[in-house]
Design an enzyme around this catalytic site. Structure first.
Site, PDB file in Angstrom:
ATOM      1  CD  GLU A   1     -22.688  26.574  34.375  1.00 40.80           C
ATOM      2  OE1 GLU A   1     -21.989  26.024  35.219  1.00 40.80           O
ATOM      3  OE2 GLU A   1     -22.408  26.566  33.169  1.00 40.80           O
TER       4      GLU A   1
ATOM      5  CB  CYS B   1     -23.181  35.962  29.425  1.00 35.54           C
ATOM      6  SG  CYS B   1     -23.447  34.749  28.153  1.00 35.54           S
TER       7      CYS B   1
ATOM      8  CB  CYS C   1     -29.297  24.081  23.134  1.00 35.77           C
ATOM      9  SG  CYS C   1     -29.617  25.087  21.672  1.00 35.77           S
TER      10      CYS C   1
ATOM     11  CB  CYS D   1     -23.781  24.337  17.209  1.00 32.76           C
ATOM     12  SG  CYS D   1     -25.237  25.308  16.741  1.00 32.76           S
TER      13      CYS D   1
ATOM     14  CB  CYS E   1     -22.055  24.562  21.022  1.00 32.16           C
ATOM     15  SG  CYS E   1     -22.922  25.253  22.445  1.00 32.16           S
TER      16      CYS E   1
ATOM     17  CB  CYS F   1     -18.209  31.469  23.999  1.00 34.67           C
ATOM     18  SG  CYS F   1     -18.113  33.207  23.993  1.00 34.67           S
TER      19      CYS F   1
HETATM   20  N1  SAH Z   1     -27.708  29.794  21.004  1.00 39.27           N
HETATM   21  C1  SAH Z   1     -27.299  31.114  20.706  1.00 39.27           C
HETATM   22  C2  SAH Z   1     -26.675  31.844  21.879  1.00 39.27           C
HETATM   23  C3  SAH Z   1     -25.716  31.090  22.788  1.00 39.27           C
HETATM   24  S1  SAH Z   1     -24.107  30.671  22.260  1.00 39.27           S
HETATM   25  C4  SAH Z   1     -26.349  31.115  19.541  1.00 39.27           C
HETATM   26  O1  SAH Z   1     -25.927  30.059  19.127  1.00 39.27           O
HETATM   27  O2  SAH Z   1     -26.099  32.206  19.023  1.00 39.27           O
HETATM   28  C5  SAH Z   1     -23.090  32.132  22.308  1.00 39.27           C
HETATM   29  C6  SAH Z   1     -21.952  32.087  21.285  1.00 39.27           C
HETATM   30  O3  SAH Z   1     -20.907  31.165  21.665  1.00 39.27           O
HETATM   31  C7  SAH Z   1     -22.444  31.600  19.914  1.00 39.27           C
HETATM   32  O4  SAH Z   1     -21.921  32.396  18.896  1.00 39.27           O
HETATM   33  C8  SAH Z   1     -21.874  30.204  19.862  1.00 39.27           C
HETATM   34  O5  SAH Z   1     -21.785  29.765  18.540  1.00 39.27           O
HETATM   35  C9  SAH Z   1     -20.550  30.387  20.533  1.00 39.27           C
HETATM   36  N2  SAH Z   1     -19.941  29.120  20.982  1.00 39.27           N
HETATM   37  C10 SAH Z   1     -20.559  27.958  21.261  1.00 39.27           C
HETATM   38  N3  SAH Z   1     -19.641  27.013  21.637  1.00 39.27           N
HETATM   39  C11 SAH Z   1     -18.426  27.615  21.584  1.00 39.27           C
HETATM   40  C12 SAH Z   1     -17.106  27.163  21.891  1.00 39.27           C
HETATM   41  N4  SAH Z   1     -16.865  25.929  22.318  1.00 39.27           N
HETATM   42  N5  SAH Z   1     -16.098  28.045  21.745  1.00 39.27           N
HETATM   43  C13 SAH Z   1     -16.345  29.310  21.360  1.00 39.27           C
HETATM   44  N6  SAH Z   1     -17.561  29.783  21.071  1.00 39.27           N
HETATM   45  C14 SAH Z   1     -18.605  28.943  21.186  1.00 39.27           C
HETATM   46 FE1  SF4 Z   2     -27.540  25.865  20.942  1.00 38.39          FE
HETATM   47 FE2  SF4 Z   2     -24.879  25.997  21.320  1.00 38.39          FE
HETATM   48 FE3  SF4 Z   2     -25.884  26.027  18.848  1.00 38.39          FE
HETATM   49 FE4  SF4 Z   2     -26.207  28.182  20.425  1.00 38.39          FE
HETATM   50  S1  SF4 Z   2     -24.247  27.379  19.663  1.00 38.39           S
HETATM   51  S2  SF4 Z   2     -27.762  27.182  19.132  1.00 38.39           S
HETATM   52  S3  SF4 Z   2     -26.445  27.150  22.438  1.00 38.39           S
HETATM   53  S4  SF4 Z   2     -26.026  24.334  20.317  1.00 38.39           S
END
Ligand code: SAH
Ligand code: SF4
Length: 410
Positions: A123, A136, A143, A147, A150, A381
């Site tokens: 996506e 984006c 991944c 986290c 996420c 995000c």
């Molecule tokens: N993997 C990279 C880039 C992708 S995530 C990273 O972690 O930086 C882009 C942003 O969205 C990151 O700051 C991530 O922590 C945030 N993010 C992930 N899940 C989210 C959620 N459920 N609500 C809001 N932000 C989120």
């Molecule tokens: Fe991977 Fe989501 Fe963590 Fe970014 S925030 S490193 S996409 S698990």
């Protein structure tokens, strides 16, 4: 109302895939040297002409945005057909294009398998704002990191994207937005009003870009090449969860703007939220940020901070944040948590987010609250996931209910 275009009817699909020939190697995503080598190795361009041919192709691919050799009018017909015989410059299949009621768009692209395996789907999201348009981009399918807040992190890594696939997201978005001014807009494209084209890119889609360093580097150097797509490196932001050694390499070898997914100000909490912290704890991460080349008040690092109710949103946390970032030219991006089915967190109350932001502002930091965009099409995000794990209808309904019940700003 959000709406979704079904692009899977064969006639539409073909119209959206001019020149697609996925089995041939693509010229997109190669450096100039690699492209020259490929042309010579295929025996269709003599070595002494290679540089000139690369120059021509580069212009057609990245300035004019063509996706079919037949449109390269200053190249002889014979060479055009030889090129088409050996190489592809086609686009991936667009499985779906969704347009949110706020103008945000989300595409589901399908790329052919690389080597063994199935095709992959990813996506890409376009966010129009006053005076700019941000794309984006995803770097991986899934991944490897986990986290805890996420959605992408719940999906196992399927594979890294290639430099071609990373760039293809930008090229396709520009196709669909009518953003190659010297080219006819493809059939069916819905062109947004003036000024709403791709002016910025953020590596904030699916995946951890620094776990796919080489492909991301190649794609971003091509995207910022002055004779091609020509995006200024100041308009390209790479977001990382904190892969410290590759942060140094990003500064030295790519030179784009950096965003750090911080989310916590002490190691105990960050170990839980962003588990890569166990490998690269805050002290090392902050050291890499301090040393990021070229920082100034005009070139700041963005620290992303997801607002999780009763987890990291107290004024104590805000104080600790200010202390942690002391001395680093920084912007703080507060991201209201976007829920997904099965997530164990809640978004902080709006009032608390504002209090948090006020405190940080008073300490001298710009701290915009990122307005959730495209929630109705699950484009916000952390909500991206690939089609292989697309939500069931019941999950989608549950999520919609969560969003209606959630905070009132969405
Ligand atoms: N993997 C990279 C880039 C992708 S995530 C990273 O972690 O930086 C882009 C942003 O969205 C990151 O700051 C991530 O922590 C945030 N993010 C992930 N899940 C989210 C959620 N459920 N609500 C809001 N932000 C989120
Ligand atoms: Fe991977 Fe989501 Fe963590 Fe970014 S925030 S490193 S996409 S698990």
């Amino acid at each position: 109302m959000a709406f979704s275009l079904d692009l899977t009817a064969d006639s539409t699909r073909n119209a959206l895939r001019p020149g697609a020939a996925p089995e041939k190697p693509s010229l997109i995503g190669l450096t100039r040297a690699e492209m020259a080598e490929a042309l010579v190795a295929a025996g269709i361009v003599p070595e002494r002409q290679a540089k000139m041919r690369v120059q021509q192709l580069w212009h057609w691919l990245y300035v004019r945005g063509v996706s079919d050799f037949a449109h390269m009018f200053n190249i002889s017909k014979d060479l055009r057909s030889a090129l088409a015989e050996h190489f592809s410059i086609g686009r991936p299949e667009i499985v779906e294009e969704q347009i949110s009621n706020d103008g945000t768009r989300k595409w589901l692209f399908r790329f052919p398998p690389r080597g063994a395996g199935r095709p992959v789907e990813i996506e890409t999201v376009y966010i129009p704002e006053e005076g700019r348009g941000t794309l984006c981009i995803s770097s991986q399918v899934g991944c490897t990191l986990t986290c805890s807040f996420c959605h992408t992190g719940t999906q196992k890594l399927v594979r890294n994207l290639t430099s071609e696939e990373i760039l293809a997201q930008l090229l396709c978005a520009r196709d669909r937005l009518g953003d190659f001014p010297d080219r006819d807009t493809p059939a069916g494209a819905i062109v947004p009003s003036e000024g709403r084209k791709v002016s910025n890119i953020v590596m904030m889609g699916m995946g951890e870009p620094l776990y796919n360093f080489d492909a991301v580097k190649k794609a971003l150097l091509i995207a910022s090449d002055g004779d091609g797509l020509a995006l200024s490196k100041r308009r390209i932001t790479l977001s990382t969860s904190g892969v410290v050694p590759e942060i140094y390499r990003t500064g030295e070898e790519i030179g784009v703007m950096l965003a750090i997914s911080l989310h916590a100000t002490n190691d105990d909490l960050r170990d839980l939220l962003v588990p890569i912290n166990k490998k690269f704890p805050l002290k090392e991460l902050m050291e890499a940020c301090r040393k990021y080349p070229g920082l100034s008040n005009a070139r700041r690092i963005t620290f992303e901070y997801v607002m999780l109710k009763d987890v990291n949103d107290s004024l104590e946390d805000a104080k600790a944040l200010v202390k942690l970032l002391k001395g680093i030219p920084a912007k703080i991006n507060l991201i209201p948590f976007n829920p997904w089915p099965g997530s164990n967190y809640q978004c902080s109350d709006w009032e608390q987010i504002e209090k948090f932001a006020d405190f940080i502002n008073a300490a001298g930091y710009a701290s915009p609250i990122r307005t959730p965009r495209g929630r109705d099409i699950l484009a916000a995000c952390g909500q991206l996931k690939s089609e292989s794990e697309r939500l069931k209808k019941s999950e989608r309904l549950a999520l919609e209910a969560m969003m209606i019940a959630g905070h009132g700003e969405a």
